[in-house]
Motif scaffolding. Structure first.
Motif, short mmCIF file in Angstrom:
data_model
loop_
_atom_site.label_atom_id
_atom_site.label_comp_id
_atom_site.label_asym_id
_atom_site.label_seq_id
_atom_site.Cartn_x
_atom_site.Cartn_y
_atom_site.Cartn_z
N GLU A 177 55.83 11.53 41.68
CA GLU A 177 55.57 12.74 40.90
C GLU A 177 54.19 13.29 41.20
OE1 GLU A 177 56.31 11.62 36.85
OE2 GLU A 177 58.48 11.80 37.08
N ARG A 178 53.19 12.40 41.34
CA ARG A 178 51.84 12.87 41.67
C ARG A 178 51.81 13.53 43.05
NH1 ARG A 178 49.82 8.09 38.92
NH2 ARG A 178 50.13 6.95 40.86
N GLU A 179 52.53 12.95 43.99
CA GLU A 179 52.56 13.50 45.35
C GLU A 179 53.22 14.87 45.37
OE1 GLU A 179 54.49 10.57 47.79
OE2 GLU A 179 52.90 9.11 47.46
N THR A 180 54.29 15.07 44.60
CA THR A 180 54.97 16.36 44.61
C THR A 180 54.26 17.40 43.77
OG1 THR A 180 56.43 15.64 42.80
CG2 THR A 180 57.24 15.36 45.05
N LYS A 234 56.11 2.73 38.41
CA LYS A 234 54.91 3.14 39.14
C LYS A 234 55.26 3.95 40.38
CE LYS A 234 51.76 -0.28 37.38
NZ LYS A 234 50.76 -1.29 37.66
N SER A 235 56.34 3.61 41.06
CA SER A 235 56.72 4.38 42.25
C SER A 235 57.15 5.79 41.85
CB SER A 235 57.82 3.68 43.04
OG SER A 235 59.04 3.71 42.35
N LYS A 236 57.80 5.93 40.70
CA LYS A 236 58.19 7.25 40.21
C LYS A 236 56.95 8.07 39.88
CE LYS A 236 60.87 9.66 36.75
NZ LYS A 236 61.20 9.71 35.37
N PRO A 266 58.85 -7.10 36.03
CA PRO A 266 58.06 -6.68 37.20
C PRO A 266 58.82 -5.68 38.09
CG PRO A 266 57.89 -9.05 36.92
CD PRO A 266 58.94 -8.56 35.96
N ALA A 267 60.12 -5.86 38.23
CA ALA A 267 60.91 -4.92 39.05
C ALA A 267 60.92 -3.53 38.41
CB ALA A 267 62.33 -5.44 39.23
N SER A 268 61.11 -3.48 37.10
CA SER A 268 61.14 -2.17 36.42
C SER A 268 59.77 -1.52 36.45
CB SER A 268 61.65 -2.32 34.99
OG SER A 268 60.77 -3.07 34.20
N LEU A 269 58.72 -2.32 36.40
CA LEU A 269 57.36 -1.78 36.47
C LEU A 269 57.10 -1.16 37.84
CD1 LEU A 269 54.86 -1.54 34.71
CD2 LEU A 269 54.08 -3.72 35.62
N LYS A 270 57.60 -1.81 38.89
CA LYS A 270 57.46 -1.23 40.24
C LYS A 270 58.17 0.11 40.34
CE LYS A 270 56.93 -5.47 42.90
NZ LYS A 270 57.54 -6.35 43.89
N LEU A 271 59.36 0.19 39.76
CA LEU A 271 60.10 1.45 39.77
C LEU A 271 59.34 2.53 39.02
CD1 LEU A 271 63.78 0.30 39.20
CD2 LEU A 271 62.86 1.41 41.24
#
Length: 131
Positions: free
Chosen positions: A126-129, A120-122, A113-118
């Motif tokens: 990327e979508r925002e930039t 998804k946040s990445k 779950p921690a790696s999945l959060k990372l």
């Protein structure tokens, strides 16, 4: 090997759970199997995945002689029992075996779950930039 006549793995390239199964197969020297990559970006699951894992419709699924085995740790234990070799994946001592299962469960419930959060946040960053 006689036990791997019809061996199919339903896979996804980025899944740590699929990687766990691939490592188990490799450790037992099993290289002759049909690896079918699922398109998990598509909302519609493949008919084979739906048929072989009708409850969760998730990967990995190992299909051995037409019979599906689901959930990565269950698949790894199945591989260990069917393809006995020089070594076993789990210790013979019951306490040590329980500790191995504990840490595998810990990785599944905490690390994943921690790696999945990372991940998804990445993707979100990327979508925002890019936008």
């Amino acid at each position: 090997m006689a036990n791997d006549k019809q061996l199919i793995m339903l896979d996804y390239w980025a899944s740590m759970f699929c990687m766990r199964v691939k490592i188990a197969l490799a450790e037992k020297g099993i290289t002759d199997y049909d690896c079918r990559v699922e398109d998990l970006m598509n909302e519609k699951k493949s008919p084979l995945l739906q048929e072989m894992n009708p409850v969760h419709k998730k990967i990995p699924v190992l299909i051995h002689n037409g019979k599906p085995i689901c959930e990565s740790m269950i698949i790894v234990e199945y591989i260990d029992e069917v393809w006995k070799g020089e070594c076993s994946f789990l210790p013979s001592d019951p306490y040590q075996r329980s500790q191995s299962r504990f840490w595998a469960d810990y990785v599944d419930k905490k690390f994943y779950p921690a790696s999945l959060k990372l991940w998804k946040s990445k993707e979100s960053t990327e979508r925002e930039t890019d936008g």
